[in-house]
Design a protein around this motif. Structure first.
Motif, PDB file in Angstrom:
ATOM      1  N   LYS A 183      65.786  71.975  73.177  1.00  0.00           N
ATOM      2  CA  LYS A 183      65.039  71.553  74.356  1.00  0.00           C
ATOM      3  C   LYS A 183      65.147  72.592  75.467  1.00  0.00           C
ATOM      4  O   LYS A 183      66.085  73.379  75.531  1.00  0.00           O
ATOM      5  N   GLN A 184      64.193  72.586  76.357  1.00  0.00           N
ATOM      6  CA  GLN A 184      64.048  73.634  77.357  1.00  0.00           C
ATOM      7  C   GLN A 184      65.240  73.752  78.308  1.00  0.00           C
ATOM      8  O   GLN A 184      65.534  74.827  78.806  1.00  0.00           O
ATOM      9  N   ASN A 185      65.944  72.654  78.564  1.00  0.00           N
ATOM     10  CA  ASN A 185      67.069  72.710  79.491  1.00  0.00           C
ATOM     11  C   ASN A 185      68.384  73.074  78.804  1.00  0.00           C
ATOM     12  O   ASN A 185      69.456  72.901  79.364  1.00  0.00           O
ATOM     13  N   ASP A 186      68.297  73.557  77.568  1.00  0.00           N
ATOM     14  CA  ASP A 186      69.491  74.016  76.856  1.00  0.00           C
ATOM     15  C   ASP A 186      70.043  75.247  77.567  1.00  0.00           C
ATOM     16  O   ASP A 186      69.318  76.213  77.817  1.00  0.00           O
ATOM     17  N   THR A 187      71.323  75.223  77.875  1.00  0.00           N
ATOM     18  CA  THR A 187      71.930  76.301  78.673  1.00  0.00           C
ATOM     19  C   THR A 187      72.651  77.345  77.829  1.00  0.00           C
ATOM     20  O   THR A 187      73.227  78.278  78.375  1.00  0.00           O
ATOM     21  N   ARG A 188      72.615  77.215  76.525  1.00  0.00           N
ATOM     22  CA  ARG A 188      73.311  78.190  75.676  1.00  0.00           C
ATOM     23  C   ARG A 188      72.604  79.538  75.674  1.00  0.00           C
ATOM     24  O   ARG A 188      71.387  79.617  75.839  1.00  0.00           O
ATOM     25  N   THR A 189      73.378  80.568  75.442  1.00  0.00           N
ATOM     26  CA  THR A 189      72.809  81.908  75.330  1.00  0.00           C
ATOM     27  C   THR A 189      72.243  82.102  73.934  1.00  0.00           C
ATOM     28  O   THR A 189      72.527  81.324  73.013  1.00  0.00           O
ATOM     29  N   GLU A 190      71.458  83.170  73.763  1.00  0.00           N
ATOM     30  CA  GLU A 190      70.841  83.443  72.465  1.00  0.00           C
ATOM     31  C   GLU A 190      71.870  83.829  71.409  1.00  0.00           C
ATOM     32  O   GLU A 190      71.574  83.794  70.217  1.00  0.00           O
ATOM     33  N   ASN A 191      73.075  84.223  71.841  1.00  0.00           N
ATOM     34  CA  ASN A 191      74.104  84.602  70.883  1.00  0.00           C
ATOM     35  C   ASN A 191      74.888  83.410  70.358  1.00  0.00           C
ATOM     36  O   ASN A 191      75.620  83.533  69.377  1.00  0.00           O
ATOM     37  N   GLU A 192      74.760  82.267  70.999  1.00  0.00           N
ATOM     38  CA  GLU A 192      75.451  81.075  70.523  1.00  0.00           C
ATOM     39  C   GLU A 192      74.678  80.487  69.343  1.00  0.00           C
ATOM     40  O   GLU A 192      73.449  80.397  69.391  1.00  0.00           O
ATOM     41  N   PRO A 193      75.378  80.075  68.301  1.00  0.00           N
ATOM     42  CA  PRO A 193      74.688  79.666  67.075  1.00  0.00           C
ATOM     43  C   PRO A 193      73.924  78.351  67.188  1.00  0.00           C
ATOM     44  O   PRO A 193      74.299  77.458  67.938  1.00  0.00           O
ATOM     45  N   TYR A 194      72.855  78.301  66.440  1.00  0.00           N
ATOM     46  CA  TYR A 194      72.074  77.085  66.228  1.00  0.00           C
ATOM     47  C   TYR A 194      72.728  76.380  65.045  1.00  0.00           C
ATOM     48  O   TYR A 194      72.926  76.975  63.972  1.00  0.00           O
ATOM     49  N   ARG A 196      68.231  84.129  66.430  1.00  0.00           N
ATOM     50  CA  ARG A 196      69.586  83.863  66.925  1.00  0.00           C
ATOM     51  C   ARG A 196      70.450  83.484  65.727  1.00  0.00           C
ATOM     52  O   ARG A 196      69.912  83.140  64.659  1.00  0.00           O
ATOM     53  N   PRO A 197      71.773  83.524  65.840  1.00  0.00           N
ATOM     54  CA  PRO A 197      72.617  83.120  64.711  1.00  0.00           C
ATOM     55  C   PRO A 197      72.378  81.658  64.351  1.00  0.00           C
ATOM     56  O   PRO A 197      72.230  80.814  65.234  1.00  0.00           O
ATOM     57  N   VAL A 198      72.331  81.374  63.076  1.00  0.00           N
ATOM     58  CA  VAL A 198      72.175  80.006  62.584  1.00  0.00           C
ATOM     59  C   VAL A 198      73.325  79.707  61.628  1.00  0.00           C
ATOM     60  O   VAL A 198      73.534  80.432  60.649  1.00  0.00           O
ATOM     61  N   HIS A 199      74.072  78.653  61.924  1.00  0.00           N
ATOM     62  CA  HIS A 199      75.178  78.232  61.076  1.00  0.00           C
ATOM     63  C   HIS A 199      74.818  76.898  60.434  1.00  0.00           C
ATOM     64  O   HIS A 199      74.343  75.987  61.125  1.00  0.00           O
ATOM     65  N   VAL A 200      75.032  76.791  59.134  1.00  0.00           N
ATOM     66  CA  VAL A 200      74.668  75.581  58.394  1.00  0.00           C
ATOM     67  C   VAL A 200      75.893  75.009  57.700  1.00  0.00           C
ATOM     68  O   VAL A 200      76.653  75.741  57.045  1.00  0.00           O
ATOM     69  N   LEU A 201      76.070  73.707  57.823  1.00  0.00           N
ATOM     70  CA  LEU A 201      77.096  72.974  57.097  1.00  0.00           C
ATOM     71  C   LEU A 201      76.395  72.102  56.066  1.00  0.00           C
ATOM     72  O   LEU A 201      75.585  71.242  56.416  1.00  0.00           O
ATOM     73  N   GLY A 202      76.677  72.344  54.791  1.00  0.00           N
ATOM     74  CA  GLY A 202      76.066  71.568  53.721  1.00  0.00           C
ATOM     75  C   GLY A 202      77.036  70.542  53.161  1.00  0.00           C
ATOM     76  O   GLY A 202      78.221  70.828  52.992  1.00  0.00           O
ATOM     77  N   VAL A 203      76.532  69.363  52.867  1.00  0.00           N
ATOM     78  CA  VAL A 203      77.371  68.305  52.296  1.00  0.00           C
ATOM     79  C   VAL A 203      76.636  67.652  51.133  1.00  0.00           C
ATOM     80  O   VAL A 203      75.419  67.459  51.168  1.00  0.00           O
ATOM     81  N   CYS A 238      76.583  83.986  52.217  1.00  0.00           N
ATOM     82  CA  CYS A 238      76.669  84.109  53.678  1.00  0.00           C
ATOM     83  C   CYS A 238      77.873  83.299  54.176  1.00  0.00           C
ATOM     84  O   CYS A 238      77.722  82.318  54.897  1.00  0.00           O
ATOM     85  N   LEU A 239      79.043  83.725  53.767  1.00  0.00           N
ATOM     86  CA  LEU A 239      80.263  82.959  54.016  1.00  0.00           C
ATOM     87  C   LEU A 239      80.555  82.753  55.498  1.00  0.00           C
ATOM     88  O   LEU A 239      81.176  81.757  55.879  1.00  0.00           O
ATOM     89  N   ASP A 240      80.133  83.667  56.341  1.00  0.00           N
ATOM     90  CA  ASP A 240      80.445  83.547  57.761  1.00  0.00           C
ATOM     91  C   ASP A 240      79.541  82.557  58.484  1.00  0.00           C
ATOM     92  O   ASP A 240      79.863  82.130  59.603  1.00  0.00           O
ATOM     93  N   LYS A 241      78.428  82.144  57.837  1.00  0.00           N
ATOM     94  CA  LYS A 241      77.491  81.258  58.522  1.00  0.00           C
ATOM     95  C   LYS A 241      77.157  79.984  57.743  1.00  0.00           C
ATOM     96  O   LYS A 241      76.535  79.070  58.295  1.00  0.00           O
ATOM     97  N   ILE A 242      77.534  79.914  56.470  1.00  0.00           N
ATOM     98  CA  ILE A 242      77.252  78.722  55.666  1.00  0.00           C
ATOM     99  C   ILE A 242      78.544  78.174  55.092  1.00  0.00           C
ATOM    100  O   ILE A 242      79.321  78.918  54.485  1.00  0.00           O
TER     101      ILE A 242
END
Length: 238
Positions: free
Chosen positions: A41-52, A78-85, A101-105
């Motif tokens: 959402k538009q009022n998200d205050t995170r920087t582009e380097n913080e992961p989605y 931007r960085p994208v981190h995924v948790l799979g279950v 992609c061990l550092d992000k998945i």
């Protein structure tokens, strides 16, 4: 978790060992919308380097999970981190072994409706990222299995629980004919889904899921894909 009578199509929880041989992960990615739908959402205050952050529920052996992570990084820049279950430990073992992609998945085994198995690992993951919620939760072709094993109330609880954990909720419901196919396959092995005849959400199950998300969970439909070859639509609710 074992398939019945060595029949790969007769499973209780949708934990197919060869799922991506008949349901192409690449074709599913082609149906995903552009970045505008995924953007926070538009009022998200995170920087582009913080992961989605994304939670992929029912990730199977992780083939689509990896493609989704790559797709979102390209879209969002931007960085994208995924948790799979997934409920099947064998599938999660394969996903971990084939993870490029061990550092992000990351992956873990759990029944989403089992608080002891699911809640603690998810909370730990969010805390590690200094977050309270995911940006998106994806549930591709798993609502039927929750429904068949936990009845209407169980599916509603599943939708409510996950909806509280993310801004964007992505669901690909199976139509009623898929339920009939799953029941027929299991019957051939001498078993049935005990709750099948008791379900109240039946021929209009897709519409009932959308109605529940919009009216009970106050979510807004923001995108719906064209049908897959299995006549399923990927639906996005914010």
């Amino acid at each position: 978790m074992e398939r019945r009578n060595n029949n790969p199509g007769a499973v209780q929880y949708g934990n197919f060992m060869n799922y991506y041989q008949f349901n192409s992960a690449i074709e599913r990615v082609k149906l995903l919308p552009s970045k505008d739908i995924w953007q926070p959402k538009q009022n998200d205050t995170r920087t582009e380097n913080e992961p989605y952050l994304v939670l992929d529920v029912g990730c199977n052996c992780g083939v689509f999970t990896q493609l989704l992570q790559k797709f979102l990084e390209e879209q969002l820049q931007r960085p994208v981190h995924v948790l799979g279950v997934d409920i099947d430990e064998r599938l999660i073992e394969r996903a971990k072994a084939e993870n490029t992609c061990l550092d992000k998945i990351s992956y873990f085994t759990a029944d989403v409706l089992n608080e002891e198995q699911f809640d603690s690992p998810v909370q730990t993951y969010l805390e590690q990222h200094h977050r309270q919620k995911f940006d998106a939760i994806c549930c591709y072709s798993i609502t039927m299995w929750i429904h068949l094993n936990h009845h209407d109330n169980g599916l509603q609880f599943f939708l409510h629980k996950l909806s509280q954990m993310a801004e964007l909720f992505v669901v690909e419901p199976q139509p009623w004919k898929c339920y009939q196919t799953a029941e027929r396959r299991l019957k051939k092995t001498g078993e049935v889904f005990p709750l099948f005849l008791e379900l109240k959400w039946r021929s209009d199950v897709e519409q009932q899921i959308q109605k529940y998300l919009e009216q009970e969970l106050c979510r807004q439909s923001v995108y719906e894909s064209t049908p897959t070859k299995w006549q399923r639509r990927i639906c996005f609710f914010r």
